[in-house]
Design a protein around this motif. Structure first.
Motif, PDB file in Angstrom:
ATOM      1  N   LEU A 167      57.935  13.457  10.980  1.00 37.52           N
ATOM      2  CA  LEU A 167      57.268  14.259   9.959  1.00 37.52           C
ATOM      3  C   LEU A 167      56.273  13.421   9.160  1.00 37.52           C
ATOM      4  CD1 LEU A 167      56.976  16.857   8.267  1.00 37.52           C
ATOM      5  CD2 LEU A 167      58.998  16.109   6.952  1.00 37.52           C
ATOM      6  N   VAL A 168      55.048  13.947   9.038  1.00 37.64           N
ATOM      7  CA  VAL A 168      54.012  13.338   8.209  1.00 37.64           C
ATOM      8  C   VAL A 168      53.509  14.400   7.235  1.00 37.64           C
ATOM      9  CG1 VAL A 168      51.798  12.134   8.143  1.00 37.64           C
ATOM     10  CG2 VAL A 168      53.325  11.828  10.114  1.00 37.64           C
ATOM     11  N   LEU A 169      53.682  14.156   5.946  1.00 31.71           N
ATOM     12  CA  LEU A 169      53.195  15.067   4.913  1.00 31.71           C
ATOM     13  C   LEU A 169      51.814  14.626   4.461  1.00 31.71           C
ATOM     14  CD1 LEU A 169      56.319  15.584   2.611  1.00 31.71           C
ATOM     15  CD2 LEU A 169      55.564  16.983   4.540  1.00 31.71           C
ATOM     16  N   LEU A 170      50.911  15.590   4.306  1.00 37.49           N
ATOM     17  CA  LEU A 170      49.535  15.336   3.899  1.00 37.49           C
ATOM     18  C   LEU A 170      49.286  16.057   2.572  1.00 37.49           C
ATOM     19  CD1 LEU A 170      47.965  16.019   7.413  1.00 37.49           C
ATOM     20  CD2 LEU A 170      48.395  13.760   6.406  1.00 37.49           C
ATOM     21  N   LEU A 171      49.063  15.314   1.506  1.00 35.08           N
ATOM     22  CA  LEU A 171      48.992  15.877   0.158  1.00 35.08           C
ATOM     23  C   LEU A 171      47.555  15.862  -0.361  1.00 35.08           C
ATOM     24  CD1 LEU A 171      52.030  13.962  -1.407  1.00 35.08           C
ATOM     25  CD2 LEU A 171      52.048  15.953   0.127  1.00 35.08           C
ATOM     26  N   HIS A 172      47.054  17.019  -0.730  1.00 39.49           N
ATOM     27  CA  HIS A 172      45.686  17.115  -1.241  1.00 39.49           C
ATOM     28  C   HIS A 172      45.641  16.858  -2.745  1.00 39.49           C
ATOM     29  CE1 HIS A 172      46.132  20.927  -3.448  1.00 39.49           C
ATOM     30  NE2 HIS A 172      46.906  21.347  -2.459  1.00 39.49           N
ATOM     31  N   GLY A 173      44.418  16.712  -3.263  1.00 34.85           N
ATOM     32  CA  GLY A 173      44.205  16.512  -4.681  1.00 34.85           C
ATOM     33  C   GLY A 173      43.395  17.630  -5.300  1.00 34.85           C
ATOM     34  N   PHE A 174      42.568  17.287  -6.293  1.00 37.48           N
ATOM     35  CA  PHE A 174      41.781  18.265  -7.056  1.00 37.48           C
ATOM     36  C   PHE A 174      40.303  18.141  -6.706  1.00 37.48           C
ATOM     37  CE2 PHE A 174      39.083  19.280 -10.663  1.00 37.48           C
ATOM     38  CZ  PHE A 174      39.543  20.528 -11.034  1.00 37.48           C
ATOM     39  N   PRO A 175      39.603  19.277  -6.579  1.00 35.11           N
ATOM     40  CA  PRO A 175      40.100  20.650  -6.431  1.00 35.11           C
ATOM     41  C   PRO A 175      40.134  20.985  -4.949  1.00 35.11           C
ATOM     42  CG  PRO A 175      37.743  20.694  -6.882  1.00 35.11           C
ATOM     43  CD  PRO A 175      38.137  19.254  -6.692  1.00 35.11           C
ATOM     44  N   ASP A 176      41.218  20.713  -4.320  1.00 36.13           N
ATOM     45  CA  ASP A 176      41.324  20.818  -2.870  1.00 36.13           C
ATOM     46  C   ASP A 176      42.490  21.728  -2.508  1.00 36.13           C
ATOM     47  OD1 ASP A 176      40.699  20.318  -0.206  1.00 36.13           O
ATOM     48  OD2 ASP A 176      40.720  18.136  -0.418  1.00 36.13           O
ATOM     49  N   LEU A 177      42.747  21.837  -1.227  1.00 36.42           N
ATOM     50  CA  LEU A 177      43.819  22.663  -0.694  1.00 36.42           C
ATOM     51  C   LEU A 177      44.333  21.993   0.584  1.00 36.42           C
ATOM     52  CD1 LEU A 177      41.960  26.101  -0.921  1.00 36.42           C
ATOM     53  CD2 LEU A 177      43.889  25.441  -2.387  1.00 36.42           C
ATOM     54  N   SER A 178      45.395  22.523   1.133  1.00 36.21           N
ATOM     55  CA  SER A 178      45.871  22.029   2.431  1.00 36.21           C
ATOM     56  C   SER A 178      44.782  22.146   3.486  1.00 36.21           C
ATOM     57  CB  SER A 178      47.108  22.815   2.863  1.00 36.21           C
ATOM     58  OG  SER A 178      46.831  24.216   2.955  1.00 36.21           O
ATOM     59  N   LEU A 179      43.863  23.081   3.284  1.00 36.65           N
ATOM     60  CA  LEU A 179      42.723  23.284   4.183  1.00 36.65           C
ATOM     61  C   LEU A 179      41.940  21.996   4.407  1.00 36.65           C
ATOM     62  CD1 LEU A 179      40.722  25.251   5.634  1.00 36.65           C
ATOM     63  CD2 LEU A 179      39.663  25.630   3.389  1.00 36.65           C
ATOM     64  N   GLY A 180      41.916  21.108   3.411  1.00 35.79           N
ATOM     65  CA  GLY A 180      41.137  19.885   3.516  1.00 35.79           C
ATOM     66  C   GLY A 180      41.651  18.906   4.557  1.00 35.79           C
ATOM     67  N   TRP A 181      42.872  19.135   5.073  1.00 33.93           N
ATOM     68  CA  TRP A 181      43.467  18.244   6.059  1.00 33.93           C
ATOM     69  C   TRP A 181      43.399  18.807   7.486  1.00 33.93           C
ATOM     70  CZ3 TRP A 181      44.597  13.480   4.587  1.00 33.93           C
ATOM     71  CH2 TRP A 181      44.980  13.217   3.263  1.00 33.93           C
ATOM     72  N   HIS A 182      42.609  19.827   7.725  1.00 32.39           N
ATOM     73  CA  HIS A 182      42.685  20.520   9.020  1.00 32.39           C
ATOM     74  C   HIS A 182      42.368  19.589  10.194  1.00 32.39           C
ATOM     75  CE1 HIS A 182      38.232  21.370   9.561  1.00 32.39           C
ATOM     76  NE2 HIS A 182      38.264  21.043   8.281  1.00 32.39           N
ATOM     77  N   HIS A 183      41.449  18.646  10.006  1.00 30.52           N
ATOM     78  CA  HIS A 183      41.148  17.705  11.090  1.00 30.52           C
ATOM     79  C   HIS A 183      42.353  16.821  11.390  1.00 30.52           C
ATOM     80  CE1 HIS A 183      36.876  18.653  11.192  1.00 30.52           C
ATOM     81  NE2 HIS A 183      36.796  18.470   9.886  1.00 30.52           N
ATOM     82  N   GLN A 184      42.984  16.309  10.329  1.00 30.69           N
ATOM     83  CA  GLN A 184      44.100  15.381  10.524  1.00 30.69           C
ATOM     84  C   GLN A 184      45.339  16.095  11.065  1.00 30.69           C
ATOM     85  OE1 GLN A 184      42.050  15.215   7.626  1.00 30.69           O
ATOM     86  NE2 GLN A 184      41.002  13.586   8.745  1.00 30.69           N
ATOM     87  N   ILE A 185      45.554  17.328  10.667  1.00 26.71           N
ATOM     88  CA  ILE A 185      46.690  18.091  11.206  1.00 26.71           C
ATOM     89  C   ILE A 185      46.579  18.177  12.722  1.00 26.71           C
ATOM     90  CG2 ILE A 185      47.765  20.376  11.309  1.00 26.71           C
ATOM     91  CD1 ILE A 185      47.015  20.719   8.353  1.00 26.71           C
ATOM     92  N   GLU A 186      45.404  18.509  13.191  1.00 26.09           N
ATOM     93  CA  GLU A 186      45.193  18.633  14.636  1.00 26.09           C
ATOM     94  C   GLU A 186      45.347  17.278  15.325  1.00 26.09           C
ATOM     95  OE1 GLU A 186      41.648  19.927  17.791  1.00 26.09           O
ATOM     96  OE2 GLU A 186      41.412  20.307  15.635  1.00 26.09           O
ATOM     97  N   GLY A 187      44.738  16.238  14.760  1.00 27.80           N
ATOM     98  CA  GLY A 187      44.788  14.928  15.393  1.00 27.80           C
ATOM     99  C   GLY A 187      46.182  14.341  15.434  1.00 27.80           C
ATOM    100  N   LEU A 188      46.947  14.488  14.356  1.00 27.50           N
ATOM    101  CA  LEU A 188      48.310  13.969  14.319  1.00 27.50           C
ATOM    102  C   LEU A 188      49.218  14.738  15.268  1.00 27.50           C
ATOM    103  CD1 LEU A 188      48.783  13.333  10.487  1.00 27.50           C
ATOM    104  CD2 LEU A 188      48.324  11.661  12.269  1.00 27.50           C
ATOM    105  N   ALA A 189      49.035  16.048  15.328  1.00 25.29           N
ATOM    106  CA  ALA A 189      49.849  16.856  16.233  1.00 25.29           C
ATOM    107  C   ALA A 189      49.618  16.447  17.683  1.00 25.29           C
ATOM    108  CB  ALA A 189      49.540  18.336  16.026  1.00 25.29           C
ATOM    109  N   GLN A 190      48.365  16.224  18.041  1.00 24.93           N
ATOM    110  CA  GLN A 190      48.057  15.821  19.411  1.00 24.93           C
ATOM    111  C   GLN A 190      48.649  14.460  19.748  1.00 24.93           C
ATOM    112  OE1 GLN A 190      43.790  16.062  19.714  1.00 24.93           O
ATOM    113  NE2 GLN A 190      43.761  18.296  19.845  1.00 24.93           N
TER     114      GLN A 190
END
Length: 319
Positions: A17-40
């Protein structure tokens, strides 16, 4: 559902498990590239909308946004996902939370990586906003927005026009924006940050219109007040963490920052201290030309930096 707060997540993959935490003014959406890359690469990548943001939301009162509540949300999330441990990666305010995850629960958050905001140990001098204001006055500078955001009306200009607010903030802290147009992080008395950013602000090169529209829709629904509450708890967090005075982060750690991140203007001096306070520091990466939104500005470089850190931990080999 995790405890009393339903946390919305974006996730993909299967593995450690890898948790990706966003800041201000961001959302989980800001990690979409890393979510895909880590999953692969064989990891279970999970990015939550943090307390007060997006689909997670949160209570209206500022008292609900202490550092203890923010770390507690992530403890509950790890448990709800059926894991005992996680690597935590944070950006901006998410870095501050990630560092505290490693300080408070090193048994659960067994490795940490911060981006843009280096680890800053608790200082004895006094409440942080008072120290910021004192140093600004002493040096003849305007106060940092970190202190100005404590004002009860700090969120109102953002709520009035989320589209303009987000466009200006993304542009003013982006690496592609000319230096003279980047935010300084300082706000003269009686002014607000948005008024200081040029109306010429446009979407950064990496921000597609449909991507931006998702941010606007989210903040139109939630407003900015709950996100600003995080800043309003800075002094209270300092007051409640006397017992962390002098504590170092002992789990494996890494730090990454964009070369042209304007936040370095007021936190950059802490970067040279990371080796002193992170006792198992694996890497410090400066991404050439990147600004504050480094994981979206240079997604391949950032994803590879995370994967290199994870490979050092030998998580997949141990799985």
């Amino acid at each position: 559902m995790t405890g009393d707060l339903p946390i919305q997540i974006r996730c993909a993959g299967d593995g450690p498990l890898v948790l990706l935490l966003h800041g201000f003014p961001d959302l989980s959406l800001g990690w979409h590239h890393q979510i895909e890359g880590l999953a692969q690469a064989g990891y279970y990548a999970v990015a939550p909308d943090m307390r007060g943001y997006g689909g997670t939301g949160g209570p209206p009162q500022a008292e609900a946004y202490s550092i203890f509540s923010l770390v507690g949300d992530l403890v509950a999330l790890v448990e709800a996902l059926g894991y005992r441990q996680a690597v935590v990666v944070g950006h901006d305010w998410g870095s501050a939370v990630a560092w505290h995850c490693a300080l408070l629960r090193p048994d659960m958050f067994h490795a940490v990586m911060g981006m843009s905001v280096p680890f800053q140990p608790r200082r004895k001098q006094g409440p942080p906003t008072a120290v910021m204001n004192y140093l600004a006055a002493k040096n003849g500078e305007d106060p940092l927005y970190l202190a100005a955001f404590a004002a009860p009306d700090a969120h109102l200009a953002m709520d009035a026009d989320p589209q303009t607010a987000l466009r200006k903030m993304f542009w003013a802290f982006d690496g592609a924006t000319p230096t003279e147009d980047q935010a300084t992080g300082r706000i003269p008395a009686g002014r607000d940050m948005l008024a200081l950013i040029s109306d010429r602000a446009s979407l950064p090169p990496w921000m597609a219109q449909d991507h931006f529209d998702q941010y606007v829709a989210a903040f139109r629904q939630t407003g900015f007040e709950r996100a600003i509450h995080w800043y309003r708890k800075i002094d209270a967090n300092w007051a409640r963490t006397r017992w962390l005075q002098g504590c170092k982060i002992t789990v494996p750690a890494a730090f990454l920052v964009g070369e042209r991140d304007p936040v370095r203007n007021y936190t950059g001096h802490f970067e040279s201290e990371q080796g002193e306070w992170l006792t198992d520091l694996h890497a410090v990466t400066v991404v050439p030309g990147a600004g504050h939104w480094v994981q979206q500005e240079q997604p391949l470089i950032v994803t590879q930096a995370i994967l290199s850190f994870l490979w050092d931990l030998s998580l997949l080999q141990a799985a």
